[in-house]
Design an enzyme around this catalytic site. Structure first.
Site, short mmCIF file in Angstrom:
data_model
loop_
_atom_site.label_atom_id
_atom_site.label_comp_id
_atom_site.label_asym_id
_atom_site.label_seq_id
_atom_site.Cartn_x
_atom_site.Cartn_y
_atom_site.Cartn_z
N GLY A 10 26.32 -3.60 -0.77
CA GLY A 10 27.62 -4.15 -1.16
C GLY A 10 28.14 -3.65 -2.48
O GLY A 10 29.31 -3.85 -2.80
N VAL A 11 27.29 -2.98 -3.25
CA VAL A 11 27.74 -2.42 -4.54
C VAL A 11 28.68 -1.24 -4.26
O VAL A 11 28.45 -0.47 -3.32
CB VAL A 11 26.51 -1.96 -5.36
CG1 VAL A 11 26.90 -1.08 -6.53
CG2 VAL A 11 25.72 -3.18 -5.84
N PRO A 14 32.38 4.90 -7.43
CA PRO A 14 33.45 5.87 -7.17
C PRO A 14 32.91 7.04 -6.35
O PRO A 14 31.77 7.46 -6.54
CB PRO A 14 33.86 6.33 -8.57
CG PRO A 14 33.37 5.25 -9.50
CD PRO A 14 32.12 4.73 -8.87
N GLY A 17 31.75 11.24 -8.85
CA GLY A 17 31.05 10.97 -10.10
C GLY A 17 31.00 12.23 -10.94
O GLY A 17 31.44 13.31 -10.51
N GLY A 19 28.59 14.91 -13.03
CA GLY A 19 27.21 15.37 -13.16
C GLY A 19 26.95 16.03 -14.50
O GLY A 19 27.85 16.65 -15.09
N TYR A 49 16.55 15.40 -17.11
CA TYR A 49 17.54 16.31 -17.70
C TYR A 49 17.47 16.31 -19.22
O TYR A 49 18.06 17.19 -19.87
CB TYR A 49 18.98 15.92 -17.31
CG TYR A 49 19.33 15.92 -15.85
CD1 TYR A 49 18.50 16.49 -14.89
CD2 TYR A 49 20.53 15.36 -15.42
CE1 TYR A 49 18.83 16.48 -13.55
CE2 TYR A 49 20.88 15.36 -14.09
CZ TYR A 49 20.02 15.90 -13.15
OH TYR A 49 20.38 15.88 -11.82
N HIS A 107 13.61 10.86 -8.33
CA HIS A 107 14.19 12.20 -8.43
C HIS A 107 13.75 13.13 -7.29
O HIS A 107 14.51 14.00 -6.87
CB HIS A 107 13.79 12.82 -9.78
CG HIS A 107 14.72 13.89 -10.26
ND1 HIS A 107 15.13 13.98 -11.57
CD2 HIS A 107 15.33 14.91 -9.61
CE1 HIS A 107 15.94 15.02 -11.70
NE2 HIS A 107 16.08 15.59 -10.52
#
Ligand code: A2P
Length: 305
Positions: A10-11, A14, A17, A19, A49, A107
């Site tokens: 339900g979340v 957008p 996004g 990166g 990252y 990841h």
């Protein structure tokens, strides 16, 4: 303007996004600030990252309420295991300067150490149940990894983030994700992996593809915009990376044109079935020899309860 994608719990996030893979820490805060001012409200980063702290800085520098920004980050394989992954959450949250992480994903699968991968996922389930994360998921999971995970865990991942661009469309992964109600999120959605320096020789850059160039010319758009629109019309989440203000703005300017079914099919047919990134079955902690540093200096909490 940006569309929303509803995840299986339900979340909403957008559909476009921002990166920051391979964005140098020194450039990341400025890029994130520029992106937020250009209208992005979703930032995708990763412990691996090495720029989570700068992502947090960029959000604060933008002046935009952090509660309006979906922050997604990833647990690196060297932090897999139940307690280790709970601690990885603490490290990432502290570096980002938040108390709650909107989307937290693994990841990579670690096929040679799958029990530890499952334990890491159990930690994500715990964090979700405790309300410390808003949604959980995975990255670089192939259908057989998803099937193995599902046998040993309760909560269906909300997201599977995989390499996906016109030269590598991963139809089997997309099908497996769809069957499970998992949103497929494309990394390298405009094929950066086909032209990043140092990531393999004799590659053809999808950015130079003639078919995409022809479609782009017909719409008065760029090849990057056509690729991103192709993803959106097929229901995928995208996280294009750029540190260039003009291209950052261009990559979210996607809502004033529409590709035809024939154009979507023409792009689908460009698939070469060859990945640009590492084979998920071959990744283990020694692949990049990355250890995620502790977050020595806690920053003040700016988001969440
Ligand atoms: P830069 O940061 O200089 O803009 P991907 O997200 O598919 O991995 O692609 C990222 C790569 O694509 C980066 O090298 C980025 O370089 C470049 N890039 C980002 N947006 C565009 C665009 N609109 N047109 C051309 N290249 C782009």
């Amino acid at each position: 303007m940006n569309n929303l994608i509803t995840l299986n719990n339900g979340v909403t996030i957008p559909s476009v996004g921002f990166g920051v893979f391979q964005s140098a820490p020194a450039e990341t805060a400025a890029a994130v600030e520029t992106a937020l001012k250009a209208g992005y409200r979703h930032i995708d980063t990763a412990a691996g990252y090495g720029n989570e702290r700068e992502v947090g800085d960029g959000i604060r520098r933008s002046g935009i309420d952090p509660a309006e920004v979906v922050i997604e980050t990833k647990v690196w394989v060297s932090d897999y295991g139940f307690d280790e992954t709970l601690h990885a959450f603490d490290k990432s949250a502290t570096k980002l300067g938040v108390s709650r992480i909107d989307v937290l994903i693994l990841h990579q699968p670690m096929p040679q150490h799958f029990a530890r991968t499952v334990q890491a996922y159990h930690a994500l389930e715990r964090l979700l149940e405790d309300g410390q994360v808003g949604a959980i998921g995975v990255s670089n999971f192939m259908p057989h990894h998803l099937a193995a995970l599902r046998e040993q865990t309760q909560i269906v991942p909300a997201i599977n983030q995989v390499e996906l661009h016109p030269y590598f469309t991963q139809t089997a992964v997309q099908k497996a994700d769809a069957e499970l109600g998992i949103v497929t999120q494309a990394w390298s959605p405009i094929g950066g992996i086909t032209f990043y320096p140092g990531w393999g020789e004799n590659r053809k850059s999808v950015m130079d593809d003639e078919t995409i160039a022809g479609i782009a010319a017909g719409h008065g758009k760029t090849p990057a915009q056509v690729m991103l629109r192709w993803h959106l019309q097929q229901g995928r989440s995208v996280i294009p990376k750029s540190t260039n203000p003009e291209r950052i703005a261009q990559n979210i300017d996607l809502f004033d044109f529409e590709l035809t079914t024939a154009e979507l099919t023409a792009i689908d047919r460009l698939d070469r079935g060859v990945r640009g990134g590492p084979d998920p079955d071959e990744v283990d902690p020694s692949t990049w020899n990355v250890e995620i540093p502790e977050a020595e200096t806690p920053t003040s909490t700016t988001k969440g309860s």
